[in-house]
Design a protein around this motif. Structure first.
Motif, mmCIF file in Angstrom:
data_model
loop_
_atom_site.group_PDB
_atom_site.id
_atom_site.type_symbol
_atom_site.label_atom_id
_atom_site.label_comp_id
_atom_site.label_asym_id
_atom_site.label_seq_id
_atom_site.Cartn_x
_atom_site.Cartn_y
_atom_site.Cartn_z
ATOM 1 N N ILE A 2 0.882 5.305 0.354
ATOM 2 C CA ILE A 2 0.162 6.539 0.664
ATOM 3 C C ILE A 2 0.828 7.648 -0.149
ATOM 4 O O ILE A 2 2.044 7.836 -0.072
ATOM 5 C CB ILE A 2 0.232 6.871 2.166
ATOM 6 C CG1 ILE A 2 -0.481 5.793 2.995
ATOM 7 C CG2 ILE A 2 -0.370 8.245 2.443
ATOM 8 C CD1 ILE A 2 -1.981 5.747 2.818
ATOM 9 N N ALA A 19 1.747 1.637 6.168
ATOM 10 C CA ALA A 19 1.978 1.839 4.736
ATOM 11 C C ALA A 19 3.291 1.164 4.331
ATOM 12 O O ALA A 19 4.232 1.081 5.124
ATOM 13 C CB ALA A 19 2.054 3.327 4.425
ATOM 14 N N THR A 76 0.852 -1.191 0.000
ATOM 15 C CA THR A 76 0.000 0.000 0.000
ATOM 16 C C THR A 76 0.886 1.238 0.000
ATOM 17 O O THR A 76 1.814 1.332 0.813
ATOM 18 C CB THR A 76 -0.896 0.036 1.248
ATOM 19 O OG1 THR A 76 -1.606 -1.200 1.309
ATOM 20 C CG2 THR A 76 -1.876 1.186 1.187
ATOM 21 N N LYS A 132 -2.901 5.092 -2.550
ATOM 22 C CA LYS A 132 -4.021 5.761 -1.892
ATOM 23 C C LYS A 132 -3.629 7.237 -1.767
ATOM 24 O O LYS A 132 -2.589 7.556 -1.177
ATOM 25 C CB LYS A 132 -4.260 5.200 -0.492
ATOM 26 C CG LYS A 132 -4.232 3.685 -0.396
ATOM 27 C CD LYS A 132 -5.533 3.062 -0.854
ATOM 28 C CE LYS A 132 -5.484 1.558 -0.695
ATOM 29 N NZ LYS A 132 -6.426 0.890 -1.617
ATOM 30 N N ILE A 133 -4.472 8.079 -2.327
ATOM 31 C CA ILE A 133 -4.067 9.481 -2.471
ATOM 32 C C ILE A 133 -4.611 10.357 -1.353
ATOM 33 O O ILE A 133 -5.792 10.290 -1.014
ATOM 34 C CB ILE A 133 -4.513 10.020 -3.843
ATOM 35 C CG1 ILE A 133 -3.793 9.242 -4.946
ATOM 36 C CG2 ILE A 133 -4.245 11.510 -3.949
ATOM 37 C CD1 ILE A 133 -4.262 9.576 -6.339
#
Lengths: 142, 598, 381
Positions: free
Chosen positions: A11, A61, A9, A38-39
């Motif tokens: 970030i 993350a 993941t 993931k923004i």
């Protein structure tokens, strides 16, 4: 596909004026890129407090991407220059405790570079997959 | 006021004027070859001779050197005067039988031939060149040598002159156009070309940009002006009746406070020189679109005639072409140059074809080499059909090369356009006399600097980026800065006008409010937490943070703050925070994004 | 170029130094002096602001203890300056931290004469109190032992702090006047070194004769001290870094942290009025704690411990002077100074920054340039 395959993941703290717009452009251009990213929209890369990066890693993350405007093109004149120093500092501190530089990316992606945004996310995802989970993964933030 | 009588007419005059000046002020014509208002009286050509009848020493005198005095009676055109002038002209005609100005004057005085043995000189020895060089330019690079029939104008010892600045004043005053300073100057002159006419004609160091310029005032090219560079010359200032020329003017930077800015910086036409296959700059009759526009313009170098260039002199135009090829998409829709379509070329190319048929005549052969015809606007398709009906040849295929190497008799002395006709799938060689390149519209050279100045973005094509391609087509990333016209991307006149009006409306809407809405994403410094280290002040790019010495803390000015978060990104105590981007909010976002884990 | 003056210390080092400050106070070169002094009815030595020339009898500037970094004390005195000239006697780590605080507008050098002291290290406060109780002239013994006086070999038994043993900058370079003992015989004479124009003026006011020559034996002694410390530091830190090379190792040594934030209170360059970790940002709802626990199955409370220490490294490691006050302040003996030293070595090298080197040098996070650190992104346009 292996359901248990490791999916990192990322970030991503993206500047509203360049990389976030580039991500938008990548979307409207129907470019595909890994859903691992993931923004978090920021107004400027210079707004990214190093705490946010630390928090992301401690919260699990696998990688953090900061997207800013190319030098000289910052919407706020020079926010990206400040971001660059902070990332340099973060690299040193994180690497001291085994969180590799390759997990924290600062990249300049202009608003028109939707393609480059997609490529950057692909590249980073690939790299993180190769690296495996970081030592911070799922650690109680104690 | 003193009074003089010229040709039985009493004329009042100002003290100090010459008879010539007084006569001319009364529109009494006295011929002269050596007089020039910018120069000291010379009395060299003897054509301005007049007869003093009374009031002073009588006899034939040169009117350019003799001051008018009170009570003088002068005749400018009696038989004695005419006879003297005829003699002078006969002698001049003998020296310079082929100089038009001499021929004209001689004819006007009834002199058709000379009784003296004929020479063949161009120089009439008026001395204007020598005098302007010495008197006004302060150089004296040339002089008059020898006496009598052996007189000539030259540099000392006829060597190349090292003092000549190649300013061209000598050539500009020469009544016969016989002096060529390039033959005696050590320096190579750089011709001043008219920017407005994209180098198709010359301009002077002082010039009016173009006929419709507003304000229509001349400007001095400070790099070329002799006066500004050396202190000499100044002829323009002397001859300006309104005394409007001020050499002391300096460039000034003026600060203007405004509530909105519209960027309408336009585009640059692409220079096709690097596209060597089209021979621009090599073959004189390969034109760019803009050069062709200037040719067809009534105030252009040819007065609106569509003429070909002289093979030896790029600034000389000769005769209309018999055949013309118009090449579309030069630098546009080309992965090597610009991927985008310049949007205007199809339509102006059709216009050129029409102009050629209209101005040169129906016999002129016009070929359009195109990739696709994009006639999408109102009335555009109809125009396309009309052009086709006018006999313009449309060839679907991009021209790949222009060459002058003939392969057949027909191609001899012509430019050959090589292209594939994709409809008939055949390779074509089309010999023409003129080629027009429809070059791409490019972002201005300094677009990047302008974008940085105004804090806006640039798209991948290099043009300014609008805030949103559909919903915010005229605003930019910076509030209050709007875009109009081709600076945002290639567009034709109707589109540029539409966008400009939209931008004007946006600007009006903003400034007519009289107040500005400030977005809530600005910084705030918690006065209870701030300890006044002032690092944020140094980091703020807008000077939006000030130090309150009384309280010992830093304070944000909401109206100046742009909300970039440079301060919040540093502040270790978290005293500086950006509205809607607080630590708590970002942490919550990060936690939310990572909630499920992986 | 610095200038040296010699001061005889036959009557005892503290008395000789007291005499110097007495003269400065009487001649009104200074209005007050901030100097370590014995506290009434106690053996404890603390920074003391002395205005009365006759109250200098208890001073002990070389006492091997520093309960509070005097960088913060000097900053407190000069932040909103009285306008009166003050002298402050400080160790080099304190001077360096003070210079950083001045850059952060927490103090000012305008009305301050900085008096440095060569530093041979300090004991932890507990050790010092114990030793001082056992031994009357502890400072004299400590200095004599350090100077290699055989008579005092056994007298002082305890060890100075690890931070002091690892100190690479024991000798002040940016003081106005430095009290030099390294290389001197503390029982006979010490040297005063004027390191600035202000310092030269002060020595002039005291009527001391100065020379440009570095006193014999000093440079060699200084080099040896630094070489010894450097060798210790390298060995000690290498072992420590190995132990904490990953987050597990870091968590392990922080496992006894009770989030008391004493380290940040004691830290001379941690200058915030209030640490962000005690603000509302880190006051979580009960639901939040449950969420964290649910996500991982369990969570240590209090939370945010590693986060806090990492954040402090981000905020302060580039300014860390290695004084060791954090370690001294920790109730659970977490080796924080080693932790910071290993991080600071990296971060200060990255920014080519040495805290306290130069007042004009901008702090790494307070400055930036267009063309620098291009390797961070590795992108070139």
């Amino acid at each position: 596909m292996d359901e248990n395959a490791y999916e990192p993941t990322i970030i991503a703290f993206l500047c509203n004026w360049c990389t976030f717009t580039a991500a938008d452009l990548a979307g409207t251009s129907r470019l595909t890129y890994p859903s691992n990213v993931k923004i978090v929209r920021m107004m400027c890369s210079g707004m990214v407090d190093p705490k946010y990066v630390l928090k992301s890693f401690l919260e699990g993350a696998d990688g953090v991407l900061i997207g800013g405007c190319w030098p000289g093109d910052c919407h706020y004149i020079n926010g990206n220059m400040k971001a660059r120093r902070r990332v340099a500092l973060l690299h040193e501190v994180l690497e001291r405790f085994g969180v590799e530089k390759e997990r924290l990316w600062l990249r300049w992606v202009a608003a028109s570079e939707g393609n480059m945004f997609a490529e950057t996310v692909k590249e980073m995802t690939e790299q993180l997959k190769k690296m495996g989970p970081p030592s911070t993964k799922q650690r109680a933030i104690a | 006021m003193p009074t003089i009588t010229i040709n039985n007419k009493a004329i009042q005059f100002e003290e100090g004027k010459t008879i010539l000046e007084v006569a001319r002020s009364e529109k009494i014509d006295i011929p002269t070859l050596c007089h020039n208002d910018a120069l000291e009286p010379y009395g060299g050509c003897r054509l301005c001779i007049v007869e003093i009848m009374a009031g002073g020493p009588r006899g034939l005198k040169t009117s350019c050197t003799l001051k008018a005095t009170d009570g003088l009676v002068v005749e400018t055109d009696n038989e004695r005067v005419r006879k003297s002038r005829r003699m002078t002209l006969e002698l001049l005609l003998a020296r310079c039988p082929n100089v038009p100005i001499i021929q004209t004057l001689a004819r006007a005085h009834g002199v058709s031939s000379s009784r003296f043995s004929l020479d063949n000189e161009d120089c009439i020895l008026c001395g204007q060149c020598v005098r302007v060089c010495k008197e006004r330019m302060g150089v004296a690079a040339i002089g008059i040598f020898n006496r009598g029939a052996k007189k000539y104008v030259a540099t000392p010892y006829q060597q190349l002159s090292e003092v000549c600045r190649s300013c061209g004043a000598c050539a500009s005053v020469c009544p016969t156009g016989c002096i060529d300073f390039t033959t005696f100057s050590e320096k190579t002159p750089v011709p001043l070309l008219s920017e407005w006419n994209v180098g198709t004609r010359r301009r002077k160091a002082i010039s009016i940009a173009f006929e419709q310029a507003v304000p229509k005032t001349p400007v001095i090219d400070k790099n070329a002006c002799v006066h500004l560079n050396t202190g000499a010359c100044g002829i323009c200032a002397d001859s300006c009746v309104a005394k409007a020329i001020n050499f002391d003017q300096q460039d000034e930077i003026e600060s203007v406070k405004v509530g909105a800015i519209i960027l309408a910086t336009g585009f640059d036409p692409m220079d096709p020189t690097p596209l060597k296959e089209y021979g621009y700059g090599v073959y004189p009759n390969v034109f760019t679109n803009l050069e062709f526009e200037r040719l067809s313009n009534a105030t252009g170098p040819t007065g609106g005639k569509l003429l070909m260039r002289d093979a030896d002199d790029r600034l000389k135009f000769t005769r209309p072409p018999e055949s013309v090829a118009i090449l579309h998409c030069i630098g546009s829709r080309d992965l090597n140059y610009h991927e985008y379509c310049s949007r205007t070329c199809c339509m102006y190319a059709l216009k050129y074809a029409h102009l050629l048929k209209d101005k040169v005549g129906h016999q002129v052969q016009v070929y359009n080499f195109y990739i696709d015809m994009r006639c999408f606007g109102k009335g555009y398709e109809e125009f396309y059909r009309r052009i086709q009906s006018e006999g313009v040849r449309m060839i679907r295929g991009k021209a790949v090369r222009v060459t002058d190497r003939a392969q057949s008799e027909e191609e001899q002395g012509k430019l050959v356009v090589i292209a594939e006709d994709t409809l008939s799938q055949s390779l074509l060689r089309v010999p023409v006399e003129m080629v027009v390149l429809c070059t791409a519209m490019e972002p201005r050279k300094d677009a990047v600097d302008i974008a940085r100045t105004f804090g806006i973005s640039i798209g991948s094509d290099g043009f300014f980026l609008e805030e949103h391609p559909k919903l915010e087509p005229v605003s930019t990333a910076t509030a209050g800065v709007f875009l109009a016209g081709a600076c945002q991307g290639p567009k034709d006149i109707p589109d540029a006008v539409a966008q400009s009006k939209a931008a004007a409306s946006m600007a009006q809407a903003l400034i007519s409010l009289g107040e500005v809405e400030v977005h809530p994403m600005v910084s705030h410094i918690d006065p209870d937490i701030c300890i006044g280290c002032r690092v944020c002040i140094g980091l703020c790019a807008y000077g939006a943070i000030e130090f309150d010495t009384r309280r010992g803390i830093s304070v944000v000015n909401d109206a100046v703050c742009k909300g970039c978060g440079s301060c919040a990104g540093y502040c270790p105590s978290g005293a500086a925070k950006i509205g809607h981007f607080t630590d708590k909010q970002i942490f919550a976002e990060v936690e939310g994004l990572l909630a499920t884990g992986s | 170029m610095s200038k040296f003056a010699t001061v005889k210390t036959n009557n005892g080092i503290n008395r000789s130094i007291a005499e110097l400050f007495r003269q400065m106070l009487e001649k009104q070169v200074i209005k007050a002096v901030l100097i370590p002094a014995k506290q009434p009815s106690s053996q404890m030595v603390m920074q003391t602001l002395i205005t009365n020339p006759n109250a200098l009898d208890t001073i002990d500037p070389f006492a091997p203890v520093s309960a509070v970094s005097s960088a913060k004390s000097a900053a407190a005195l000069t932040n909103r300056s009285s306008g009166e000239p003050i002298a402050a006697v400080m160790r080099n780590c304190e001077i360096r931290a003070f210079i950083e605080l001045v850059k952060l507008h927490q103090g000012s050098t305008d009305d301050l004469i900085v008096i440095g002291t060569d530093c041979l290290g300090r004991y932890e406060n507990r050790e010092f109190l114990k030793l001082a109780g056992e031994q009357k002239e502890l400072t004299t013994a400590f200095l004599a032992q350090a100077a290699g006086d055989k008579r005092y070999e056994k007298v002082v038994g305890a060890e100075i702090t690890t931070a002091c043993k690892s100190c690479l900058y024991p000798i002040p370079k940016r003081a106005d006047v430095n009290l030099c003992i390294v290389g001197a015989k503390p029982g006979e004479a010490i040297w005063l070194e004027a390191q600035s124009e202000k310092g030269e003026e002060a020595l002039g006011a005291l009527g001391l004769e100065t020379t440009d020559e570095v006193p014999a034996g000093r440079q060699k002694a200084v080099d040896k001290l630094i070489a010894d410390n450097s060798a210790f530091r390298e060995k000690n830190l290498a072992a420590f870094a190995k132990k904490t090379e990953n987050i597990d190792g870091l968590s392990a040594i922080l496992s006894s942290c009770i989030n008391c934030y004493n380290c940040r209170v004691a830290c001379p360059v941690c200058y915030c009025r209030e640490c962000v970790f005690v603000t509302d940002t880190f006051r979580h709802d009960g639901e939040q704690y449950l969420k964290w626990s649910e996500k991982r199955g369990k969570i240590k409370v209090p939370t945010d411990t590693v986060f806090y220490h990492l954040t402090r490294m981000i905020h302060m490691s580039t300014l860390c002077v290695g004084c060791g006050q954090c370690s001294s302040a920790c109730p659970n003996d977490i080796p924080l100074s080693e932790l910071f030293a290993t991080v600071a070595d990296r971060t200060q090298k990255r920014f080519e920054y040495l805290p306290g080197r130069d007042l004009q040098e901008g702090q790494p996070l307070a400055t930036f340039h267009t063309d620098e650190f291009n390797d961070v992104t590795g992108q070139v346009k």
